[in-house]
Design a protein around this motif. Structure first.
Motif, PDB file in Angstrom:
ATOM      1  N   VAL A   1       0.867  -1.181   0.000  1.00 19.73           N
ATOM      2  CA  VAL A   1       0.000   0.000   0.000  1.00 19.73           C
ATOM      3  C   VAL A   1       0.899   1.223   0.000  1.00 19.73           C
ATOM      4  N   SER A   2       0.577   2.156  -0.899  1.00 19.80           N
ATOM      5  CA  SER A   2       1.368   3.386  -0.920  1.00 19.80           C
ATOM      6  C   SER A   2       0.456   4.585  -1.048  1.00 19.80           C
ATOM      7  N   PHE A   3       0.985   5.713  -0.605  1.00 19.72           N
ATOM      8  CA  PHE A   3       0.270   6.980  -0.666  1.00 19.72           C
ATOM      9  C   PHE A   3       1.250   8.042  -1.128  1.00 19.72           C
ATOM     10  N   VAL A   4       0.793   8.888  -2.045  1.00 21.39           N
ATOM     11  CA  VAL A   4       1.579  10.038  -2.468  1.00 21.39           C
ATOM     12  C   VAL A   4       0.745  11.283  -2.211  1.00 21.39           C
ATOM     13  N   GLY A   5       1.326  12.229  -1.484  1.00 27.24           N
ATOM     14  CA  GLY A   5       0.663  13.500  -1.238  1.00 27.24           C
ATOM     15  C   GLY A   5       1.226  14.556  -2.168  1.00 27.24           C
TER      16      GLY A   5
ATOM     17  N   LEU B   1       9.432   5.852   3.667  1.00 29.08           N
ATOM     18  CA  LEU B   1       8.846   7.157   3.954  1.00 29.08           C
ATOM     19  C   LEU B   1       9.768   8.240   3.402  1.00 29.08           C
ATOM     20  N   ILE B   2       9.236   9.029   2.486  1.00 28.82           N
ATOM     21  CA  ILE B   2       9.994  10.140   1.913  1.00 28.82           C
ATOM     22  C   ILE B   2       9.173  11.402   2.121  1.00 28.82           C
ATOM     23  N   HIS B   3       9.793  12.411   2.671  1.00 32.52           N
ATOM     24  CA  HIS B   3       9.122  13.706   2.850  1.00 32.52           C
ATOM     25  C   HIS B   3      10.031  14.779   2.286  1.00 32.52           C
ATOM     26  N   ARG B   4       9.485  15.558   1.384  1.00 36.62           N
ATOM     27  CA  ARG B   4      10.279  16.616   0.774  1.00 36.62           C
ATOM     28  C   ARG B   4      10.218  17.885   1.614  1.00 36.62           C
ATOM     29  N   VAL B   5      11.272  18.668   1.515  1.00 37.16           N
ATOM     30  CA  VAL B   5      11.352  19.971   2.171  1.00 37.16           C
ATOM     31  C   VAL B   5      11.829  20.980   1.127  1.00 37.16           C
TER      32      VAL B   5
ATOM     33  N   THR C   1       4.511  -2.557   3.305  1.00 39.54           N
ATOM     34  CA  THR C   1       4.164  -3.922   2.898  1.00 39.54           C
ATOM     35  C   THR C   1       3.744  -4.708   4.134  1.00 39.54           C
ATOM     36  N   SER C   2       2.914  -5.707   3.891  1.00 38.14           N
ATOM     37  CA  SER C   2       2.463  -6.584   4.961  1.00 38.14           C
ATOM     38  C   SER C   2       1.986  -7.888   4.335  1.00 38.14           C
ATOM     39  N   GLN C   3       1.805  -8.895   5.154  1.00 37.72           N
ATOM     40  CA  GLN C   3       1.275 -10.147   4.638  1.00 37.72           C
ATOM     41  C   GLN C   3      -0.186  -9.983   4.229  1.00 37.72           C
ATOM     42  N   HIS C   4      -0.887  -9.057   4.873  1.00 42.05           N
ATOM     43  CA  HIS C   4      -2.311  -8.863   4.608  1.00 42.05           C
ATOM     44  C   HIS C   4      -2.605  -7.385   4.368  1.00 42.05           C
ATOM     45  N   ARG C   5      -3.540  -7.100   3.478  1.00 37.77           N
ATOM     46  CA  ARG C   5      -3.789  -5.717   3.064  1.00 37.77           C
ATOM     47  C   ARG C   5      -4.314  -4.830   4.183  1.00 37.77           C
TER      48      ARG C   5
ATOM     49  N   GLN D   1      -3.961   0.244   7.106  1.00 34.68           N
ATOM     50  CA  GLN D   1      -4.030   0.951   8.384  1.00 34.68           C
ATOM     51  C   GLN D   1      -2.696   1.599   8.740  1.00 34.68           C
ATOM     52  N   ALA D   2      -1.605   0.878   8.545  1.00 38.27           N
ATOM     53  CA  ALA D   2      -0.284   1.416   8.878  1.00 38.27           C
ATOM     54  C   ALA D   2       0.031   2.638   8.017  1.00 38.27           C
ATOM     55  N   CYS D   3      -0.301   2.571   6.743  1.00 38.52           N
ATOM     56  CA  CYS D   3      -0.044   3.692   5.837  1.00 38.52           C
ATOM     57  C   CYS D   3      -0.854   4.922   6.258  1.00 38.52           C
ATOM     58  N   GLU D   4      -2.126   4.722   6.570  1.00 42.18           N
ATOM     59  CA  GLU D   4      -2.964   5.846   6.989  1.00 42.18           C
ATOM     60  C   GLU D   4      -2.502   6.415   8.333  1.00 42.18           C
TER      61      GLU D   4
END
Length: 165
Positions: A37-41, A86-90, A105-109, A114-117
């Protein structure tokens, strides 16, 4: 056969990132995790009744890295996850630019989602970044919103009802 996963990857930097490359890093040699699971802001062009042209993110490197490592360690305590990136730009960013990448990543989605959020909620309220937005009236420092504070807190009541942060 189980391989040892590399340590967490945390980067605070001015340079951009490739979501595709970060995804490949999460997957490389990782045969035990079935979920990524990934998130890009992105820097959005509108906030609190004004047209945002861009923003500047400032930070104190040692304090920021310590804070991000604490957030990732907390994720590992609360959920069973494999890899965390985890990458955060400045620096100075324009509307529409990528500002943050979180990959888990995890064995289960469910655990990975939840961890990503959780990481994103904590970044918005606990990470020591100082954000100054630019609009047509000048520059303005931005504070964490009350709703962000409440969202970050709900995780502790959800996972540990008696735990108060």
């Amino acid at each position: 056969m189980h391989h040892t996963l590399p340590s967490d990857f945390i980067s605070v930097r001015e340079t951009n990132f490739s979501q595709a490359e970060e995804y490949l890093q999460l997957c490389a040699g990782n045969q035990q995790d079935g979920a990524v699971v990934s998130f890009v802001g992105l820097v959005r062009d509108f906030n609190q009744h004004s047209q945002v042209q861009g923003l500047t993110l400032e930070h104190y490197p040692a304090m920021t890295e310590k804070s991000l490592r604490e957030i990732v360690a907390e994720v590992r305590h609360l959920w069973s996850v494999g890899r965390v990136r985890l990458i955060h730009r400045v620096g100075s960013l324009q509307a529409g630019e990528q500002i943050v990448f979180v990959g888990v990543t995890s064995q289960h989605r469910g655990q990975a989602f939840q961890a990503c959020e959780f990481i994103m909620d904590q970044l918005k309220t606990r990470a020591p970044f100082w954000k100054k937005e630019r609009d047509n009236t000048g520059e303005h420092w931005v504070q964490a919103k009350q709703q962000d504070q409440q969202k970050a807190q709900h995780w502790y009541h959800q996972k540990h009802p008696h735990h108060i942060r």
